[in-house]
Scaffold this motif. Structure first.
Motif, PDB file in Angstrom:
ATOM      1  N   ARG A  91       0.789  -1.220   0.000  1.00  0.00           N
ATOM      2  CA  ARG A  91       0.000   0.000   0.000  1.00  0.00           C
ATOM      3  C   ARG A  91       0.829   1.282   0.000  1.00  0.00           C
ATOM      4  N   ASN A  92       2.128   1.194   0.246  1.00  0.00           N
ATOM      5  CA  ASN A  92       2.943   2.414   0.296  1.00  0.00           C
ATOM      6  C   ASN A  92       3.936   2.522  -0.867  1.00  0.00           C
ATOM      7  N   LEU A  93       3.688   1.756  -1.931  1.00  0.00           N
ATOM      8  CA  LEU A  93       4.441   1.919  -3.174  1.00  0.00           C
ATOM      9  C   LEU A  93       3.456   2.277  -4.270  1.00  0.00           C
ATOM     10  N   ALA A  94       3.925   3.029  -5.266  1.00  0.00           N
ATOM     11  CA  ALA A  94       2.969   3.564  -6.238  1.00  0.00           C
ATOM     12  C   ALA A  94       3.605   3.760  -7.604  1.00  0.00           C
ATOM     13  N   GLY A  95       2.762   3.689  -8.626  1.00  0.00           N
ATOM     14  CA  GLY A  95       3.146   4.156  -9.942  1.00  0.00           C
ATOM     15  C   GLY A  95       3.222   5.676  -9.934  1.00  0.00           C
ATOM     16  N   HIS A  96       3.670   6.253 -11.040  1.00  0.00           N
ATOM     17  CA  HIS A  96       4.000   7.679 -11.017  1.00  0.00           C
ATOM     18  C   HIS A  96       4.064   8.243 -12.428  1.00  0.00           C
ATOM     19  N   GLY A  97       4.006   9.546 -12.503  1.00  0.00           N
ATOM     20  CA  GLY A  97       4.269  10.215 -13.760  1.00  0.00           C
ATOM     21  C   GLY A  97       5.728  10.046 -14.150  1.00  0.00           C
ATOM     22  N   VAL A  98       5.992  10.076 -15.448  1.00  0.00           N
ATOM     23  CA  VAL A  98       7.357   9.923 -15.947  1.00  0.00           C
ATOM     24  C   VAL A  98       7.435  10.627 -17.293  1.00  0.00           C
ATOM     25  N   GLY A  99       8.620  11.072 -17.674  1.00  0.00           N
ATOM     26  CA  GLY A  99       8.743  11.722 -18.976  1.00  0.00           C
ATOM     27  C   GLY A  99       9.941  12.644 -19.070  1.00  0.00           C
ATOM     28  N   ARG A 100       9.883  13.773 -18.368  1.00  0.00           N
ATOM     29  CA  ARG A 100      11.015  14.703 -18.352  1.00  0.00           C
ATOM     30  C   ARG A 100      11.911  14.454 -17.138  1.00  0.00           C
ATOM     31  N   SER A 101      11.492  13.588 -16.253  1.00  0.00           N
ATOM     32  CA  SER A 101      12.312  13.086 -15.154  1.00  0.00           C
ATOM     33  C   SER A 101      11.767  11.715 -14.797  1.00  0.00           C
ATOM     34  N   LEU A 102      12.459  11.005 -13.897  1.00  0.00           N
ATOM     35  CA  LEU A 102      12.050   9.640 -13.570  1.00  0.00           C
ATOM     36  C   LEU A 102      10.755   9.612 -12.772  1.00  0.00           C
ATOM     37  N   HIS A 103      10.606  10.542 -11.852  1.00  0.00           N
ATOM     38  CA  HIS A 103       9.400  10.592 -11.024  1.00  0.00           C
ATOM     39  C   HIS A 103       8.766  11.977 -11.117  1.00  0.00           C
ATOM     40  N   GLU A 104       7.543  12.010 -11.623  1.00  0.00           N
ATOM     41  CA  GLU A 104       6.792  13.244 -11.777  1.00  0.00           C
ATOM     42  C   GLU A 104       5.393  13.051 -11.211  1.00  0.00           C
ATOM     43  N   GLU A 105       4.624  14.119 -11.240  1.00  0.00           N
ATOM     44  CA  GLU A 105       3.214  14.013 -10.879  1.00  0.00           C
ATOM     45  C   GLU A 105       2.447  13.343 -12.016  1.00  0.00           C
ATOM     46  N   PRO A 106       1.433  12.541 -11.689  1.00  0.00           N
ATOM     47  CA  PRO A 106       0.985  12.201 -10.341  1.00  0.00           C
ATOM     48  C   PRO A 106       1.928  11.194  -9.681  1.00  0.00           C
ATOM     49  N   SER A 107       2.184  11.385  -8.411  1.00  0.00           N
ATOM     50  CA  SER A 107       3.125  10.533  -7.677  1.00  0.00           C
ATOM     51  C   SER A 107       2.428   9.437  -6.888  1.00  0.00           C
ATOM     52  N   ASP A 108       1.107   9.339  -7.022  1.00  0.00           N
ATOM     53  CA  ASP A 108       0.321   8.502  -6.108  1.00  0.00           C
ATOM     54  C   ASP A 108      -0.629   7.553  -6.825  1.00  0.00           C
ATOM     55  N   ILE A 109      -0.110   6.841  -7.847  1.00  0.00           N
ATOM     56  CA  ILE A 109      -0.927   5.823  -8.513  1.00  0.00           C
ATOM     57  C   ILE A 109      -0.783   4.543  -7.693  1.00  0.00           C
ATOM     58  N   LEU A 110      -1.505   4.502  -6.594  1.00  0.00           N
ATOM     59  CA  LEU A 110      -1.373   3.439  -5.596  1.00  0.00           C
ATOM     60  C   LEU A 110      -1.961   2.118  -6.066  1.00  0.00           C
ATOM     61  N   ASN A 111      -1.633   1.057  -5.326  1.00  0.00           N
ATOM     62  CA  ASN A 111      -2.204  -0.267  -5.555  1.00  0.00           C
ATOM     63  C   ASN A 111      -3.428  -0.510  -4.683  1.00  0.00           C
ATOM     64  N   CYS A 112      -3.922   0.544  -4.073  1.00  0.00           N
ATOM     65  CA  CYS A 112      -5.087   0.427  -3.200  1.00  0.00           C
ATOM     66  C   CYS A 112      -5.967   1.665  -3.373  1.00  0.00           C
ATOM     67  N   TYR A 113      -7.160   1.581  -2.854  1.00  0.00           N
ATOM     68  CA  TYR A 113      -8.127   2.676  -3.012  1.00  0.00           C
ATOM     69  C   TYR A 113      -7.883   3.752  -1.956  1.00  0.00           C
ATOM     70  N   ASP A 114      -7.740   4.981  -2.413  1.00  0.00           N
ATOM     71  CA  ASP A 114      -7.606   6.138  -1.527  1.00  0.00           C
ATOM     72  C   ASP A 114      -8.777   7.074  -1.805  1.00  0.00           C
ATOM     73  N   ARG A 115      -9.779   7.020  -0.969  1.00  0.00           N
ATOM     74  CA  ARG A 115     -11.005   7.797  -1.232  1.00  0.00           C
ATOM     75  C   ARG A 115     -10.768   9.300  -1.165  1.00  0.00           C
ATOM     76  N   PHE A 116      -9.658   9.717  -0.578  1.00  0.00           N
ATOM     77  CA  PHE A 116      -9.363  11.143  -0.480  1.00  0.00           C
ATOM     78  C   PHE A 116      -8.676  11.686  -1.741  1.00  0.00           C
ATOM     79  N   ASN A 117      -8.225  10.800  -2.588  1.00  0.00           N
ATOM     80  CA  ASN A 117      -7.543  11.223  -3.818  1.00  0.00           C
ATOM     81  C   ASN A 117      -8.593  11.487  -4.895  1.00  0.00           C
ATOM     82  N   ARG A 118      -8.804  12.755  -5.195  1.00  0.00           N
ATOM     83  CA  ARG A 118      -9.826  13.149  -6.176  1.00  0.00           C
ATOM     84  C   ARG A 118      -9.229  13.433  -7.549  1.00  0.00           C
TER      85      ARG A 118
END
Length: 254
Positions: free
Chosen positions: A163-190
């Motif tokens: 639950r504390n590892l996530a996919g992420h934006g990538v392109g002009r650097s290795l880690h970009e926004e969105p930084s929180d493509i989690l493997n679990c449901y986060d109801r607060f992430n809109r």
């Protein structure tokens, strides 16, 4: 990263091909008795031959060209000379790189040789769940919805997720926004996925654990409850319809 012109898509495709080819070739090259360093050196030379630079080494000074995690290691495993691959090991190789100012990321877990420790079901679940999650990813979809898919599908198969590892934006650097493509449901992430953006979506499917813990070496991650974890990852471009799988040539779904 948002793709705004054809040259940017071409740049992302070029670096994605480099990491995908390297991952595929490293998987084929891996053999019992080989050290993780030997496998990593092979991957590092492939990246160099393709004109790319190792992203973890370039961005974070990681002690290796690629991350090679074995058995109880979840991710960020250091490819050392004293880490020897054995028949039946659960091996994860994660390859990311920079090429001409563009960055891409991909990874995959596999069983080395014969499946004597019965890891294949976990590997298959991770691959299948990633496929389902990616093909539900399009512009306007909530990021949290993808996490819900991954978590729900893992539970159906009797597995947990990290639950504390996530996919992420990538392109002009290795880690970009969105930084929180989690493997679990986060109801607060809109937040929602945006058209023509590039992201790395990855699964972390586990037999027991729900959290990754950093070891004393400052890099290697293991599970808080032990067990094993399989990870698979693609860099994709989001569209209003099906995503473009930029790292498709890595063959992790074959």
């Amino acid at each position: 990263m948002s793709i705004g012109k054809e040259s940017e898509l071409e740049g992302m495709q070029a670096v994605s091909n480099a990491v995908a080819i390297t991952l595929k070739e490293m998987r084929a090259y891996a053999k019992p008795g080989m050290s993780a360093k030997e496998l990593d050196d092979f991957g590092g030379q492939l990246l160099k031959d393709l004109g790319a630079q190792s992203a973890p080494h370039l961005a974070y000074r990681f002690p290796g060209y690629t991350c090679i995690s074995i058995n109880q290691e979840i991710a960020h495993g250091i490819p050392s000379a004293n880490k020897i691959l054995q028949e039946g090991d659960l091996v994860n190789v994660d390859v990311s790189a920079e090429l001409n100012g563009f960055w891409a990321d991909n990874g995959g877990s596999f069983v080395l040789g014969e499946d004597i420790h019965s890891h294949q079901a976990l590997v298959d679940a991770s691959k299948d769940i990633l496929h389902k999650a990616i093909y539900q990813t399009k512009a306007g979809v909530r990021i949290a919805h993808i996490g819900k898919i991954i978590e729900t599908e893992a539970k159906k198969r009797g597995f947990t997720v990290i639950r504390n590892l996530a996919g992420h934006g990538v392109g002009r650097s290795l880690h970009e926004e969105p930084s929180d493509i989690l493997n679990c449901y986060d109801r607060f992430n809109r937040k929602r996925f945006k058209n023509n953006t590039t992201v790395a979506i990855e699964t972390f499917i586990a037999t027991k654990s729900s959290k990754a813990l950093t070891q004393a070496d400052g890099w290697t991650l293991v599970g808080n409850q032990g067990g094993f974890v399989a990870q698979h990852e693609h860099t994709i471009m989001i569209t209003n319809d099906e995503p473009v799988i930029l790292t498709a040539t890595n063959g992790i779904w074959e």
